[in-house]
Design a protein around this motif. Sequence first.
Motif, mmCIF file in Angstrom:
data_model
loop_
_atom_site.group_PDB
_atom_site.id
_atom_site.type_symbol
_atom_site.label_atom_id
_atom_site.label_comp_id
_atom_site.label_asym_id
_atom_site.label_seq_id
_atom_site.Cartn_x
_atom_site.Cartn_y
_atom_site.Cartn_z
ATOM 1 N N SER A 21 44.573 30.668 40.400
ATOM 2 C CA SER A 21 43.573 30.010 41.226
ATOM 3 C C SER A 21 44.187 29.595 42.548
ATOM 4 C CB SER A 21 43.021 28.762 40.525
ATOM 5 O OG SER A 21 42.388 29.093 39.317
ATOM 6 N N CYS A 22 43.380 29.614 43.586
ATOM 7 C CA CYS A 22 43.793 29.168 44.916
ATOM 8 C C CYS A 22 42.714 28.199 45.395
ATOM 9 C CB CYS A 22 43.911 30.347 45.859
ATOM 10 S SG CYS A 22 44.228 29.918 47.591
ATOM 11 N N ALA A 23 43.045 26.914 45.420
ATOM 12 C CA ALA A 23 42.104 25.893 45.882
ATOM 13 C C ALA A 23 42.254 25.726 47.386
ATOM 14 C CB ALA A 23 42.364 24.583 45.164
ATOM 15 N N ALA A 24 41.155 25.907 48.102
ATOM 16 C CA ALA A 24 41.174 25.846 49.560
ATOM 17 C C ALA A 24 40.459 24.595 50.052
ATOM 18 C CB ALA A 24 40.509 27.086 50.146
ATOM 19 N N SER A 25 41.026 23.936 51.032
ATOM 20 C CA SER A 25 40.382 22.786 51.653
ATOM 21 C C SER A 25 40.642 22.839 53.150
ATOM 22 C CB SER A 25 40.896 21.476 51.056
ATOM 23 O OG SER A 25 42.286 21.357 51.250
ATOM 24 N N GLY A 26 39.782 22.153 53.903
ATOM 25 C CA GLY A 26 39.913 22.159 55.357
ATOM 26 C C GLY A 26 38.605 22.556 55.994
ATOM 27 N N VAL A 27 38.690 23.245 57.104
ATOM 28 C CA VAL A 27 37.502 23.576 57.885
ATOM 29 C C VAL A 27 36.854 24.837 57.331
ATOM 30 C CG1 VAL A 27 36.626 24.157 60.169
ATOM 31 C CG2 VAL A 27 38.534 22.553 59.923
ATOM 32 N N THR A 28 35.660 24.734 56.771
ATOM 33 C CA THR A 28 34.820 25.844 56.309
ATOM 34 C C THR A 28 35.609 26.954 55.631
ATOM 35 O OG1 THR A 28 34.862 26.850 58.528
ATOM 36 C CG2 THR A 28 33.000 25.426 57.959
ATOM 37 N N ARG A 67 43.624 46.834 37.581
ATOM 38 C CA ARG A 67 44.161 45.814 36.672
ATOM 39 C C ARG A 67 43.885 44.402 37.180
ATOM 40 N NH1 ARG A 67 49.489 45.348 36.077
ATOM 41 N NH2 ARG A 67 50.017 46.192 38.132
ATOM 42 N N PHE A 68 43.875 44.207 38.471
ATOM 43 C CA PHE A 68 43.647 42.881 39.073
ATOM 44 C C PHE A 68 42.253 42.823 39.681
ATOM 45 C CE2 PHE A 68 48.331 41.615 40.204
ATOM 46 C CZ PHE A 68 48.718 41.926 38.913
ATOM 47 N N THR A 69 41.653 41.637 39.625
ATOM 48 C CA THR A 69 40.354 41.402 40.238
ATOM 49 C C THR A 69 40.373 40.058 40.949
ATOM 50 O OG1 THR A 69 39.241 42.614 38.450
ATOM 51 C CG2 THR A 69 37.873 41.209 39.852
ATOM 52 N N THR A 70 39.944 40.060 42.213
ATOM 53 C CA THR A 70 39.856 38.805 42.946
ATOM 54 C C THR A 70 38.392 38.426 43.147
ATOM 55 O OG1 THR A 70 40.640 37.589 44.892
ATOM 56 C CG2 THR A 70 39.938 39.876 45.240
ATOM 57 N N SER A 71 38.119 37.146 43.078
ATOM 58 C CA SER A 71 36.757 36.654 43.261
ATOM 59 C C SER A 71 36.841 35.270 43.902
ATOM 60 C CB SER A 71 36.011 36.584 41.918
ATOM 61 O OG SER A 71 36.688 35.714 41.027
ATOM 62 N N ARG A 72 35.697 34.780 44.351
ATOM 63 C CA ARG A 72 35.713 33.452 44.969
ATOM 64 C C ARG A 72 34.459 32.692 44.586
ATOM 65 N NH1 ARG A 72 36.650 34.470 51.019
ATOM 66 N NH2 ARG A 72 36.572 32.191 51.122
ATOM 67 N N ASN A 73 34.608 31.393 44.480
ATOM 68 C CA ASN A 73 33.496 30.489 44.215
ATOM 69 C C ASN A 73 33.390 29.592 45.443
ATOM 70 O OD1 ASN A 73 31.853 28.321 43.475
ATOM 71 N ND2 ASN A 73 32.465 28.472 41.326
ATOM 72 N N LEU A 81 42.441 35.130 41.082
ATOM 73 C CA LEU A 81 43.047 36.445 40.878
ATOM 74 C C LEU A 81 43.227 36.636 39.385
ATOM 75 C CD1 LEU A 81 44.217 38.989 42.247
ATOM 76 C CD2 LEU A 81 46.474 37.913 42.069
ATOM 77 N N GLN A 82 42.359 37.455 38.807
ATOM 78 C CA GLN A 82 42.450 37.792 37.388
ATOM 79 C C GLN A 82 43.385 38.971 37.252
ATOM 80 O OE1 GLN A 82 40.993 36.310 34.581
ATOM 81 N NE2 GLN A 82 42.306 37.731 33.459
ATOM 82 N N MET A 83 44.430 38.796 36.466
ATOM 83 C CA MET A 83 45.447 39.837 36.310
ATOM 84 C C MET A 83 45.488 40.275 34.851
ATOM 85 S SD MET A 83 48.452 38.232 38.720
ATOM 86 C CE MET A 83 48.836 36.919 37.565
ATOM 87 N N ASN A 84 45.161 41.522 34.614
ATOM 88 C CA ASN A 84 45.140 42.082 33.267
ATOM 89 C C ASN A 84 46.195 43.173 33.136
ATOM 90 O OD1 ASN A 84 42.889 40.451 32.622
ATOM 91 N ND2 ASN A 84 41.465 42.030 33.353
ATOM 92 N N ASN A 85 46.524 43.483 31.892
ATOM 93 C CA ASN A 85 47.506 44.534 31.610
ATOM 94 C C ASN A 85 48.762 44.354 32.467
ATOM 95 O OD1 ASN A 85 48.616 46.842 30.483
ATOM 96 N ND2 ASN A 85 47.549 48.235 31.877
ATOM 97 N N LEU A 86 49.301 43.168 32.428
ATOM 98 C CA LEU A 86 50.448 42.855 33.274
ATOM 99 C C LEU A 86 51.677 43.655 32.869
ATOM 100 C CD1 LEU A 86 49.799 39.060 33.629
ATOM 101 C CD2 LEU A 86 50.134 40.628 35.543
ATOM 102 N N LYS A 87 52.476 43.993 33.868
ATOM 103 C CA LYS A 87 53.678 44.769 33.681
ATOM 104 C C LYS A 87 54.884 43.975 34.175
ATOM 105 C CE LYS A 87 51.050 48.969 34.690
ATOM 106 N NZ LYS A 87 50.959 50.188 35.543
#
Length: 124
Positions: A21-28, A67-73, A81-87
């Motif tokens: 997870s990446c928590a963002a704060s600040g201007v917009t 293998r990886f998927t990024t999404s935002r709320n 960053l969802q990381m599957n089948n990690l190597k």
Amino acid sequence: QLQLVESGGGSVQPGGSLRLSCAASGVTPQYYAIGWFRQAPGKEREGVSCISGTDGSTYYSDSVKGRFTTSRNNANNVIYLQMNNLKPEDTGVYYCASTRLICRGWGLDPYSDWGQGTLVTVSS
């Protein structure tokens, strides 16, 4: 300017999964594209994914595609960053970083704000 804080790193066996997870704060924060980068020991930092701040388009490096998927709320300003089948070669410190509006490739220079990083270790 954004403040970014990563979390979710840890140790996992090959084939396992983690969600960063990446928590963002600040201007917009929702107007910023967020890239995920990683740095393995003794290697240069490399980009692995990005999600735009305009239409949510996503981009992945060849090494993680499928293998990886990024999404935002945007309601709570968290990017995942969802990381599957990690190597084992996915091991490294993972950083999120911001740039205005759209993803701008895998170079580091366009990204102005960086988190402190979270360590991912993939090992049996």
